[in-house]
Design an enzyme around this catalytic site. Structure first.
Site, PDB file in Angstrom:
ATOM      1  N   GLY A   1      74.820  11.844 -47.637  1.00 29.03           N
ATOM      2  CA  GLY A   1      74.694  11.957 -49.092  1.00 29.03           C
ATOM      3  C   GLY A   1      75.795  12.809 -49.682  1.00 29.03           C
TER       4      GLY A   1
ATOM      5  N   ASP B   1      62.006  25.264 -53.849  1.00 29.62           N
ATOM      6  CA  ASP B   1      62.494  26.022 -52.690  1.00 29.62           C
ATOM      7  C   ASP B   1      63.104  25.153 -51.594  1.00 29.62           C
ATOM      8  OD1 ASP B   1      60.278  24.702 -51.895  1.00 29.62           O
ATOM      9  OD2 ASP B   1      59.222  26.448 -51.077  1.00 29.62           O
TER      10      ASP B   1
ATOM     11  N   GLU C   1      83.322  11.161 -36.705  1.00 27.16           N
ATOM     12  CA  GLU C   1      82.828  12.413 -36.132  1.00 27.16           C
ATOM     13  C   GLU C   1      81.623  12.893 -36.926  1.00 27.16           C
ATOM     14  OE1 GLU C   1      85.642  15.659 -35.519  1.00 27.16           O
ATOM     15  OE2 GLU C   1      87.200  14.111 -35.592  1.00 27.16           O
TER      16      GLU C   1
END
Lengths: 246, 246
Positions: A62, A100, A133
């Protein structure tokens, strides 16, 4: 809200209304046959984080929403940038916005996607997920502890996948254009995590009106099996009025 | 959040990443019997905008996400602030984020909700929607041109409602705790916009295992009709793993 590590581009001048940032992430599923495994399992690519928070942990592909791009476009772009993958099916899943869930306030608009196994595993040169990678495929049923609330997000995406496979053509997003009934059943079995009776399964899909038998057969070590294709008049997955927007 | 922030426009000093703001809006459905109408229709409350953009147009109740509140909490709060209503059912619908949906970049995380007709129509003193200025109930099937992309949002919410009524107990969010089969069928007919055969309907719901007959009867001008209640062991609407989060 504290403005610490998370990234480099938080300006000090924003007011409270603007202190919430929007990320777009994608849970992209395929089917993978694990070494020694009998049937394929649902698998997804994860990206290893290279900075804090959660540096070194695996996370969903993302990135940040750009101010000038739509949500669907951001999902496609960030998925391609992080994994090199372009899915056969992409749909908005849910917006996760617990206060949170990150050290700074981030609302993640999460998409879920399907990609056909041959595309997922072959990749296309450098653009294949395996070629990058810090990208690796994981068995969705046995994930490590992921960054942020990403375990919870994957769990919800799996639930949506299992539900959707029951009442839509979603399995097609994991199959080639033509397939045998055994291959289709294997997709269902992988997603649902249980064996299905072959005769019952055949009867159900043949009665559904979703499949069209072709005149082609898969030959090999078993007796020839007829190839089917999906009826294109039936939507892959009915997303209602939103389908018309893209 | 301040009340004035709702319609305030972008401060010039924010950088690109932070120039996207998050609003939370709710499509809240009930059933209402229109004057002269035979069966009730699906209705929703809208709020008249008192400033630009789209001043004077009707819009969905909502407001800005506060940096210190979760998405569900923001939906409940903004709904209460704008309409005085507290729904019996609230679920995230979709995040709408087209670049051009507002003069400034706003991503709206939209919820949808159900409220029982007697609550919607009676209101509770000043907290009832009808008691507030600039709030009015509309027939969902014949809306005026709304502000922003809110017509499109309502259309999508209606589609979700129609889908969901078929495979969940969602109708219960529009009914009292006990109801006759005719009242239940009326809910389905209003949502689906078509008549259902009473005998077929009775057979289907009795076979579903969702309803428990009581020993009470509704009496009146017709012959007494048995009252039913929903089986509380069955979820109102299965939202999967997310249900555990609230």
């Amino acid at each position: 809200m504290t403005r610490t590590a998370v990234d480099d581009h938080v300006s000090a001048a924003v007011d409270a209304t603007n202190a919430t940032r929007i990320a777009v992430s994608t849970v992209i599923f395929t089917l993978r046959r694990l070494p020694g495994g009998d049937t394929p399992v649902v698998a997804l690519p994860l990206v290893r984080r290279t900075r804090d928070p959660h540096e070194g942990q695996w996370s969903l592909p993302g990135g940040w929403l750009d101010v000038a791009e739509g949500l669907d476009a951001a999902a496609s772009r960030t998925l391609a940038e992080t994994t090199g993958l372009a899915p056969s099916y992409l749909e908005q899943l849910y917006a996760f916005g617990a206060v949170d869930r990150s050290p700074t306030r981030v609302v993640s608009i999460v998409y879920w996607a399907l990609i056909r196994p041959e595309i997922a595993s072959s990749g296309v040169g450098r653009s294949g997920a395996d070629a990058l990678e810090n990208v690796q495929w994981f068995d969705a049923a046995s994930l490590p502890r992921l960054a942020f609330d990403h375990n919870e997000i994957v769990e919800y995406a799996l639930w949506r996948l299992r539900n959707k496979v029951g009442y839509s053509r979603i399995a097609h997003g994991l199959l080639a254009d033509m397939f045998t009934l055994a291959e289709l059943r294997e997709v269902y079995e992988s997603i649902l995590g249980r064996r299905l009776d072959p005769a019952n399964f055949r009867r159900q899909v043949e009665n559904s009106g979703n499949l069209i038998p072709t005149e082609l057969f898969r030959t090999g070590s078993h007796r020839p099996a007829r190839l089917y294709r999906y009826n294109q008049d039936v939507e892959l997955a009915d997303r209602g009025p939103l389908d018309a927007r893209d």
